[in-house]
Design a protein around this motif. Structure first.
Motif, PDB file in Angstrom:
ATOM      1  N   THR A 189       0.800  -1.326   0.002  1.00 23.29           N
ATOM      2  CA  THR A 189       0.177   0.099   0.190  1.00 23.29           C
ATOM      3  C   THR A 189       0.816   1.069  -0.051  1.00 23.29           C
ATOM      4  O   THR A 189       0.431   2.141  -0.662  1.00 23.29           O
ATOM      5  CB  THR A 189      -0.880   0.018   1.280  1.00 23.29           C
ATOM      6  N   SER A 190       1.913   1.192   0.896  1.00 24.93           N
ATOM      7  CA  SER A 190       2.593   2.505   1.011  1.00 24.93           C
ATOM      8  C   SER A 190       3.143   3.456  -0.052  1.00 24.93           C
ATOM      9  O   SER A 190       3.070   4.719  -0.032  1.00 24.93           O
ATOM     10  CB  SER A 190       3.953   2.250   2.073  1.00 24.93           C
ATOM     11  N   PRO A 191       3.470   2.728  -1.155  1.00 29.71           N
ATOM     12  CA  PRO A 191       4.045   3.742  -2.325  1.00 29.71           C
ATOM     13  C   PRO A 191       2.834   4.445  -3.053  1.00 29.71           C
ATOM     14  O   PRO A 191       3.117   5.367  -3.696  1.00 29.71           O
ATOM     15  CB  PRO A 191       4.487   2.714  -3.354  1.00 29.71           C
ATOM     16  N   TRP A 192       1.814   4.190  -2.659  1.00 33.49           N
ATOM     17  CA  TRP A 192       0.446   4.929  -3.534  1.00 33.49           C
ATOM     18  C   TRP A 192      -0.196   6.094  -2.813  1.00 33.49           C
ATOM     19  O   TRP A 192      -1.010   6.481  -3.250  1.00 33.49           O
ATOM     20  CB  TRP A 192      -0.772   3.656  -3.913  1.00 33.49           C
ATOM     21  N   ALA A 193       0.284   6.110  -1.445  1.00 30.40           N
ATOM     22  CA  ALA A 193      -0.370   7.288  -0.731  1.00 30.40           C
ATOM     23  C   ALA A 193      -0.097   8.488  -1.323  1.00 30.40           C
ATOM     24  O   ALA A 193       0.877   8.860  -1.989  1.00 30.40           O
ATOM     25  CB  ALA A 193       0.289   7.011   0.641  1.00 30.40           C
ATOM     26  N   GLY A 194      -0.942   9.465  -1.028  1.00 27.93           N
ATOM     27  CA  GLY A 194      -0.971  10.876  -1.279  1.00 27.93           C
ATOM     28  C   GLY A 194       0.402  11.739  -1.204  1.00 27.93           C
ATOM     29  O   GLY A 194       0.762  12.146  -2.317  1.00 27.93           O
ATOM     30  N   CYS A 195       1.063  12.114  -0.234  1.00 28.80           N
ATOM     31  CA  CYS A 195       0.397  11.695   1.289  1.00 28.80           C
ATOM     32  C   CYS A 195       0.783  12.948   2.011  1.00 28.80           C
ATOM     33  O   CYS A 195       1.756  13.671   1.648  1.00 28.80           O
ATOM     34  CB  CYS A 195       0.901  10.656   1.866  1.00 28.80           C
ATOM     35  N   ASN A 196      -0.142  13.189   3.015  1.00 31.31           N
ATOM     36  CA  ASN A 196       0.057  14.583   4.044  1.00 31.31           C
ATOM     37  C   ASN A 196      -0.278  14.080   5.270  1.00 31.31           C
ATOM     38  O   ASN A 196      -0.676  13.307   5.515  1.00 31.31           O
ATOM     39  CB  ASN A 196      -0.675  15.837   3.211  1.00 31.31           C
ATOM     40  N   PHE A 197      -0.260  15.358   6.152  1.00 26.55           N
ATOM     41  CA  PHE A 197      -0.816  15.188   7.414  1.00 26.55           C
ATOM     42  C   PHE A 197      -2.149  16.222   7.287  1.00 26.55           C
ATOM     43  O   PHE A 197      -2.102  17.137   6.885  1.00 26.55           O
ATOM     44  CB  PHE A 197       0.186  16.007   8.640  1.00 26.55           C
ATOM     45  N   SER A 198      -3.236  15.412   7.987  1.00 22.27           N
ATOM     46  CA  SER A 198      -4.494  16.078   7.796  1.00 22.27           C
ATOM     47  C   SER A 198      -5.439  15.652   8.783  1.00 22.27           C
ATOM     48  O   SER A 198      -5.137  14.732   9.500  1.00 22.27           O
ATOM     49  CB  SER A 198      -5.147  15.596   6.290  1.00 22.27           C
ATOM     50  N   GLY A 199      -6.670  16.144   8.793  1.00 21.78           N
ATOM     51  CA  GLY A 199      -7.724  15.871   9.628  1.00 21.78           C
ATOM     52  C   GLY A 199      -8.445  14.634   9.208  1.00 21.78           C
ATOM     53  O   GLY A 199      -9.638  14.354   9.683  1.00 21.78           O
ATOM     54  N   ILE A 200      -8.063  13.657   8.343  1.00 20.67           N
ATOM     55  CA  ILE A 200      -8.661  12.886   7.897  1.00 20.67           C
ATOM     56  C   ILE A 200      -8.924  11.393   8.872  1.00 20.67           C
ATOM     57  O   ILE A 200      -9.536  10.472   8.601  1.00 20.67           O
ATOM     58  CB  ILE A 200      -8.122  12.204   6.462  1.00 20.67           C
ATOM     59  N   SER A 201      -7.884  11.399   9.977  1.00 19.55           N
ATOM     60  CA  SER A 201      -7.571  10.475  10.844  1.00 19.55           C
ATOM     61  C   SER A 201      -8.942  10.397  11.683  1.00 19.55           C
ATOM     62  O   SER A 201      -9.853  11.390  11.868  1.00 19.55           O
ATOM     63  CB  SER A 201      -6.605  10.607  11.624  1.00 19.55           C
ATOM     64  N   GLY A 202      -9.045   9.397  12.618  1.00 24.59           N
ATOM     65  CA  GLY A 202     -10.254   9.297  13.418  1.00 24.59           C
ATOM     66  C   GLY A 202     -10.163  10.213  14.581  1.00 24.59           C
ATOM     67  O   GLY A 202      -9.044  11.215  14.802  1.00 24.59           O
ATOM     68  N   THR A 203     -11.242  10.177  15.292  1.00 21.19           N
ATOM     69  CA  THR A 203     -11.559  11.242  16.498  1.00 21.19           C
ATOM     70  C   THR A 203     -11.105  10.532  17.971  1.00 21.19           C
ATOM     71  O   THR A 203     -11.435  11.336  18.876  1.00 21.19           O
ATOM     72  CB  THR A 203     -13.055  11.857  16.252  1.00 21.19           C
TER      73      THR A 203
END
Length: 365
Positions: free
Chosen positions: A61-75
């Motif tokens: 999975t890892s090579p396909w990520a966007g990737c950034n730090f965002s608010g998409i994670s859980g609460t």
């Protein structure tokens, strides 16, 4: 070339080098190796995985990520804790080795159409650089809430290749390409003290783990060349995620996304999804124009009901009790939460690691 049997796996790294075996070389396994290596345990570590940085596979999975730090994670409390630790780690890395690590501080805007996670936003506001709430009169139509801050953007495939090189060259970590038939097979060497299971999507089917709570979350992204894009923009909708992420270390490459398709394991890419992504991103980020589409990619995020699993357990292998640590199920947050997750996973076996640290000190005397 794949190793053909467990005996070859157990002897390849040498007696000291397989005291700690990490199964999986995605961002989660690499972050665990980094946390351990920073404690001086690099020579004790062997990472064993079917795929290594530089490979491409739908199951990696890892090579396909966007990737950034965002608010998409859980609460939940764990997600909030891992995010804080991850942001501190990534910010430090950007300051000290940004170009080499393919990581960069980037201006960011995030919007929520509904279901605004106010408690989480309050928590992240305490540490995000340049955090501000966007005034309601400045929000686009249909958006309920927005924030701006300094995020970290990463070039995912290049970042894991950087970690791979650093772990090998600086810390003496061993890497072996091999697919285990069971998690018990990771204890092939009698000198192995602990196995850390970082198998991601494979945790659902790997014998000895077979976690029924695991499932893939399919995503499709579009890689474009759009040199005018300098900022990160995300919009969290009711049934979509739209994002524009400039990729460090490239000549104006930008990742556009995306989809969060729970339980879907289709690795094909579809032109109608590419069209939807481009259309949504153009509305969100007019400075995309002009752009050239380079390629579309699909990947399977390693998701898990109830969130990631970080847990120590004892299993019996050939009649003997062995220590096993699970660290998987990060979904789409592996890059931002991975270092925090690694700290927690490593902390569950601190007693075992202290023994190895003492042995290491004795061997140097």
């Amino acid at each position: 070339m794949h190793q053909n049997n467990n005996q070859r796996v157990s002897t390849a790294a040498g007696a000291a080098g397989d005291a700690i075996v990490i199964v999986g070389a995605g961002i989660i396994g690499l972050d665990v190796a980094l946390v351990l290596a920073e404690r001086g345990l690099g020579p004790f570590i062997t990472v064993i995985a079917e795929h290594l940085p530089g490979d491409t596979s739908a199951n990696y999975t890892s090579p396909w990520a966007g990737c950034n730090f965002s608010g998409i994670s859980g609460t939940d409390a764990n997600a909030i804790k891992w995010d804080r630790l991850g942001y501190a780690h990534l910010t430090k890395l950007a300051s000290e080795q940004g170009d080499e690590a393919y990581i960069r501080r980037t201006d960011s805007i995030e919007y929520w159409d509904e279901h605004v996670p106010h408690d989480k936003i309050k928590a992240i506001s305490e540490y995000l650089e340049d955090f501000k709430e966007i005034p309601s009169q400045e929000l686009p139509p249909g958006v309920r809430f927005g924030i701006s801050f300094t995020t970290l953007t990463l070039n995912a495939p290049k970042h894991i290749e950087y970690l791979f090189r650093r772990l090998k060259d600086q810390y003496g970590v061993h890497f072996i390409r091999h697919r285990f038939p069971t998690i018990q097979a990771a204890y092939a060497s009698p000198t192995t003290k602990v196995v850390i299971n970082c198998t991601g999507v494979a945790a659902k089917t790997l014998p000895g783990v077979e976690d029924a709570k695991c499932y893939p979350t399919r995503g499709q992204v579009v890689l474009v060349k759009a040199p005018r894009v300098k900022r990160n923009i995300m919009r969290h909708g009711r049934d979509y995620e739209t994002y524009v992420i400039p990729r460090p270390g490239t000549d104006g490459h930008v990742i556009l996304g995306g989809y969060m398709q729970k339980g879907v394991n289709d690795i094909s890419t579809y032109s109608y999804e590419t069209e939807s992504i481009v259309s949504r991103c153009l509305k969100l980020c007019p400075e995309l124009q002009p752009f050239d589409v380079i390629a579309s990619f699909a990947g399977l995020r390693p998701s898990r009901e109830g969130g990631a699993r970080i847990e120590r357990e004892e299993i019996v292998v050939d009649g003997k009790k062995k220590v096993l640590v699970h660290n998987y199920g990060a979904g789409g947050t592996g890059y931002q939460a991975g270092y925090g997750m690694a700290l927690e996973a490593v902390g569950t076996v601190d007693d075992v690691l202290q023994e190895l640290e003492r042995a290491g000190r004795r061997s140097r005397l």
